[in-house]
Design a protein around this motif. Structure first.
Motif, PDB file in Angstrom:
ATOM      1  N   UNK A 127       0.408  -1.373  -0.071  1.00 39.58           N
ATOM      2  CA  UNK A 127       0.061  -0.229   0.202  1.00 39.58           C
ATOM      3  C   UNK A 127       0.639   1.867  -0.311  1.00 39.58           C
ATOM      4  N   UNK A 128       2.098   1.013   0.262  1.00 42.57           N
ATOM      5  CA  UNK A 128       2.803   2.379   0.636  1.00 42.57           C
ATOM      6  C   UNK A 128       3.478   2.715  -0.630  1.00 42.57           C
ATOM      7  N   UNK A 129       4.444   1.496  -0.963  1.00 37.46           N
ATOM      8  CA  UNK A 129       5.450   1.680  -2.211  1.00 37.46           C
ATOM      9  C   UNK A 129       4.890   0.844  -2.950  1.00 37.46           C
ATOM     10  N   UNK A 130       4.203   0.584  -3.009  1.00 41.34           N
ATOM     11  CA  UNK A 130       3.716   0.455  -4.366  1.00 41.34           C
ATOM     12  C   UNK A 130       4.441  -0.493  -5.176  1.00 41.34           C
ATOM     13  N   UNK A 131       4.759  -1.388  -4.966  1.00 44.12           N
ATOM     14  CA  UNK A 131       5.558  -2.759  -5.637  1.00 44.12           C
ATOM     15  C   UNK A 131       4.894  -3.904  -4.730  1.00 44.12           C
ATOM     16  N   UNK A 132       5.444  -5.469  -5.714  1.00 48.76           N
ATOM     17  CA  UNK A 132       4.752  -6.542  -4.965  1.00 48.76           C
ATOM     18  C   UNK A 132       5.868  -6.976  -4.206  1.00 48.76           C
ATOM     19  N   UNK A 133       5.089  -6.954  -2.911  1.00 48.80           N
ATOM     20  CA  UNK A 133       5.989  -6.701  -2.146  1.00 48.80           C
ATOM     21  C   UNK A 133       6.243  -8.055  -1.180  1.00 48.80           C
ATOM     22  N   UNK A 134       5.415  -8.874  -1.277  1.00 53.16           N
ATOM     23  CA  UNK A 134       5.540 -10.608  -1.060  1.00 53.16           C
ATOM     24  C   UNK A 134       6.364 -11.176  -1.779  1.00 53.16           C
ATOM     25  N   UNK A 135       6.328 -10.932  -3.172  1.00 49.23           N
ATOM     26  CA  UNK A 135       7.109 -11.530  -4.351  1.00 49.23           C
ATOM     27  C   UNK A 135       8.483 -11.166  -3.956  1.00 49.23           C
ATOM     28  N   UNK A 136       8.758  -9.693  -3.550  1.00 49.70           N
ATOM     29  CA  UNK A 136       9.728  -9.514  -3.663  1.00 49.70           C
ATOM     30  C   UNK A 136      10.731 -10.129  -2.554  1.00 49.70           C
ATOM     31  N   UNK A 137       9.736 -10.139  -1.291  1.00 51.44           N
ATOM     32  CA  UNK A 137      10.738 -10.604   0.062  1.00 51.44           C
ATOM     33  C   UNK A 137      10.888 -12.236  -0.267  1.00 51.44           C
ATOM     34  N   UNK A 138      10.108 -13.225  -0.986  1.00 49.76           N
ATOM     35  CA  UNK A 138      10.024 -14.168  -1.524  1.00 49.76           C
ATOM     36  C   UNK A 138      11.690 -13.769  -1.890  1.00 49.76           C
ATOM     37  N   UNK A 139      11.685 -13.482  -2.820  1.00 55.35           N
ATOM     38  CA  UNK A 139      12.197 -13.836  -4.219  1.00 55.35           C
ATOM     39  C   UNK A 139      13.789 -13.631  -3.367  1.00 55.35           C
ATOM     40  N   UNK A 140      14.004 -12.702  -2.431  1.00 53.40           N
ATOM     41  CA  UNK A 140      15.366 -12.139  -1.639  1.00 53.40           C
ATOM     42  C   UNK A 140      15.497 -13.455  -1.032  1.00 53.40           C
TER      43      UNK A 140
END
Length: 299
Positions: A127-140
């Motif tokens: 909601x704040x950064x407007x990025x795919x948050x779950x996918x980003x964390x999982x990728x990392x």
């Protein structure tokens, strides 16, 4: 030898490819993405060439088979203080490159999730950064944790194979779209150059040059020694597959008047795949099968 080296370091080009996944975040992607990719390719290629000239001018090329050639070169010429600066800079530069590498995968998963090929959580937008948050964390997590334990050469080789295969699919996709009676309309255009006459000439010239300069090698290619037949055959299967692909693409170029740029892209990347080594193919095919199971079972 040059092509084998190019296949090994092909992962360096992921960064250019990753830019394309940010199309939704550009104000004018049709203009800015092609320019950004082409300009950065030209700049980086010039820098790579100049750097290679400088390094091989300072130290014999046979000594440069090390993990940190820049710092090593300055150590060899007794400029240790510069070597230290270069080593620290390399850590910072590597971190920035890794971040760029991580941009693409979350957005690919987001697009696949929207198409129903992955669970909806993969397309969840922060909601704040407007990025795919779950996918980003999982990728990392998926990238960082195995990297702690895997051999560096294995990781690099797998990355290069995966990148090359993706590029082959992209070129194939462009060619497939061009064969539709009413091709899907897109604002992204690939310049069209008719390959009807160019590809047959290239195919024949390549075959003649191979026979003239490497006739003995070609003859030995079809000779199977006794005792280790399968070990030898499995190393030659990729090259046989490439020859069949080149022949089919050449015929289609004449018949369907395919566009030259994606044809050359597909063949170049396909040949680099042949130079990736049998063990890398084994690992890649295993991971590909796992991916296909997820793709068809869920999607």
């Amino acid at each position: 030898g040059i092509l084998r080296g190019a296949g090994v370091i092909f992962f360096a080009y992921i960064g250019f490819d990753a830019i394309s996944t940010t199309a939704e975040e550009c104000k004018n992607p049709q203009r800015d993405l092609p320019r950004g990719m082409i300009y950065s390719l030209i700049i980086c290629t010039v820098i790579y060439v100049l750097l290679a000239l400088v390094l091989t001018g300072m130290v014999n090329y046979s000594k440069l088979d090390v993990g940190d050639p820049l710092a090593f070169v300055f150590q060899e010429v007794n400029l240790n203080w510069i070597a230290g600066i270069v080593a620290v800079s390399a850590v910072i530069a590597t971190a920035s490159v890794l971040l760029v590498f991580q941009i693409g995968q979350p957005r690919i998963w987001m697009a696949m999730s929207r198409d129903g090929l992955l669970p909806a959580v993969f397309s969840k937008i922060h909601p704040k950064y407007r990025t795919p948050s779950f996918s980003t964390l999982l990728t990392g997590a998926v990238v960082a944790i195995p990297a702690l334990f895997l051999n560096m050469n294995v990781v690099i080789d797998l990355t290069s194979v995966g990148t090359l295969f993706a590029f082959v699919l992209v070129c194939g996709g462009v060619l497939r779209m061009s064969l539709y009676d009413n091709p899907p309309q897109s604002k992204f255009k690939v310049p069209y150059i008719n390959s009807r006459f160019i590809m047959p000439v290239l195919f024949v010239v390549t075959a003649v040059l191979l026979w003239v300069y490497h006739g003995e090698t070609l003859t030995g290619f079809f000779t199977i020694p006794e005792g280790s037949a399968w070990d030898v055959i499995r190393t030659r299967i990729p090259y046989i597959a490439f020859f069949v692909l080149a022949l089919v693409v050449t015929v289609l170029s004449v018949w369907k008047e395919l566009s030259l740029i994606p044809v050359l892209g597909m063949l170049a990347c396909s040949y680099l795949l042949c130079e990736s080594g049998v063990s890398n193919w084994d690992r890649f095919l295993l991971s590909l099968m796992v991916g296909l199971v997820v793709y068809f079972a869920y999607g």
